[in-house]
Design a protein around this motif. Structure first.
Motif, PDB file in Angstrom:
ATOM      1  N   GLU A  24      56.484  41.868  63.756  1.00 22.23           N
ATOM      2  CA  GLU A  24      56.378  41.660  65.206  1.00 22.23           C
ATOM      3  C   GLU A  24      55.052  41.031  65.604  1.00 22.23           C
ATOM      4  O   GLU A  24      54.986  40.251  66.562  1.00 22.23           O
ATOM      5  N   SER A  25      53.984  41.315  64.853  1.00 24.31           N
ATOM      6  CA  SER A  25      52.696  40.690  65.189  1.00 24.31           C
ATOM      7  C   SER A  25      52.733  39.184  64.949  1.00 24.31           C
ATOM      8  O   SER A  25      52.004  38.440  65.605  1.00 24.31           O
ATOM      9  N   ILE A  26      53.584  38.731  64.050  1.00 24.76           N
ATOM     10  CA  ILE A  26      53.744  37.286  63.843  1.00 24.76           C
ATOM     11  C   ILE A  26      54.718  36.716  64.864  1.00 24.76           C
ATOM     12  O   ILE A  26      54.450  35.692  65.498  1.00 24.76           O
ATOM     13  N   LEU A  27      55.837  37.360  65.062  1.00 26.79           N
ATOM     14  CA  LEU A  27      56.830  36.840  66.009  1.00 26.79           C
ATOM     15  C   LEU A  27      56.290  36.771  67.431  1.00 26.79           C
ATOM     16  O   LEU A  27      56.739  35.939  68.225  1.00 26.79           O
ATOM     17  N   ASN A  28      55.323  37.616  67.765  1.00 26.08           N
ATOM     18  CA  ASN A  28      54.759  37.647  69.120  1.00 26.08           C
ATOM     19  C   ASN A  28      53.491  36.808  69.274  1.00 26.08           C
ATOM     20  O   ASN A  28      52.745  36.999  70.235  1.00 26.08           O
ATOM     21  N   GLN A  29      53.267  35.896  68.374  1.00 24.66           N
ATOM     22  CA  GLN A  29      52.096  35.024  68.478  1.00 24.66           C
ATOM     23  C   GLN A  29      52.183  34.139  69.718  1.00 24.66           C
ATOM     24  O   GLN A  29      53.271  33.731  70.131  1.00 24.66           O
ATOM     25  N   THR A  30      51.025  33.803  70.295  1.00 20.18           N
ATOM     26  CA  THR A  30      51.010  32.879  71.429  1.00 20.18           C
ATOM     27  C   THR A  30      51.350  31.463  70.975  1.00 20.18           C
ATOM     28  O   THR A  30      51.893  30.682  71.745  1.00 20.18           O
ATOM     29  N   PHE A  31      51.036  31.121  69.741  1.00 22.91           N
ATOM     30  CA  PHE A  31      51.409  29.844  69.123  1.00 22.91           C
ATOM     31  C   PHE A  31      52.828  30.017  68.598  1.00 22.91           C
ATOM     32  O   PHE A  31      53.101  30.936  67.828  1.00 22.91           O
TER      33      PHE A  31
END
Length: 155
Positions: A24-31
């Motif tokens: 989730e920390s990757i899927l929720n990236q601003t980029f």
């Protein structure tokens, strides 16, 4: 087909305890222009089920027998299509703007071959412990080589 700017590559081996937070920390990236290659390296826990529970077209799954971290990451890199490769570990959490900051850094400095960061270290319960103090300047980093001057999952 538009190629992703970044390929995030993560290997998982029996990582169910922290895997959701890492994904989730990757899927929720601003980029948002990235692909997320997750290599299930022969997990015998619920890691593969957790990975499959996500319905996101950016996720690409490699399910393989256990080969070890280096080989699993190399298998992920082989299918990567991004201009840059970002490492991620199944028990780490990326800050929401990590990919944006690192992408901009690399684009503004074409002479750079890698970028990494310090880290906020947390305990097994998610409580803040300390912020690392790794070398940051080129000359400081050169002095540490061939040892890795970065947290692997921040590169």
């Amino acid at each position: 087909m538009i190629l992703p700017k970044i390929s995030v590559v993560m290997s998982v081996y029996n990582g169910e305890k922290y895997l959701r937070e890492a994904i989730e920390s990757i899927l929720n990236q601003t980029f948002k222009n990235f692909e997320f290659i997750i290599v299930n390296d022969g997990s015998t826990d619920n890691s593969l089920e957790i990975i499959h529970s996500y319905d996101d077209e950016r996720i690409k799954i490699i399910d393989q027998e256990n080969t070890g971290l280096a080989r699993a990451l190399n298998n992920g890199i082989k299918i990567a299509q991004g201009k840059y490769i970002a490492r991620m570990d199944a028990d780490d959490i990326s800050m929401p703007n990590r990919l944006k900051i690192q992408y901009n850094f690399m684009e503004e400095r074409p002479e750079c071959v890698a970028v990494g960061t310090n880290a906020e270290v947390i305990d097994m319960m998610g409580n803040y412990v300390f912020t690392s103090n790794l070398h940051l300047t080129f000359n400081e980093i050169k002095k540490t080589l061939p040892l890795s001057p970065f947290y692997h999952s921040s590169v």
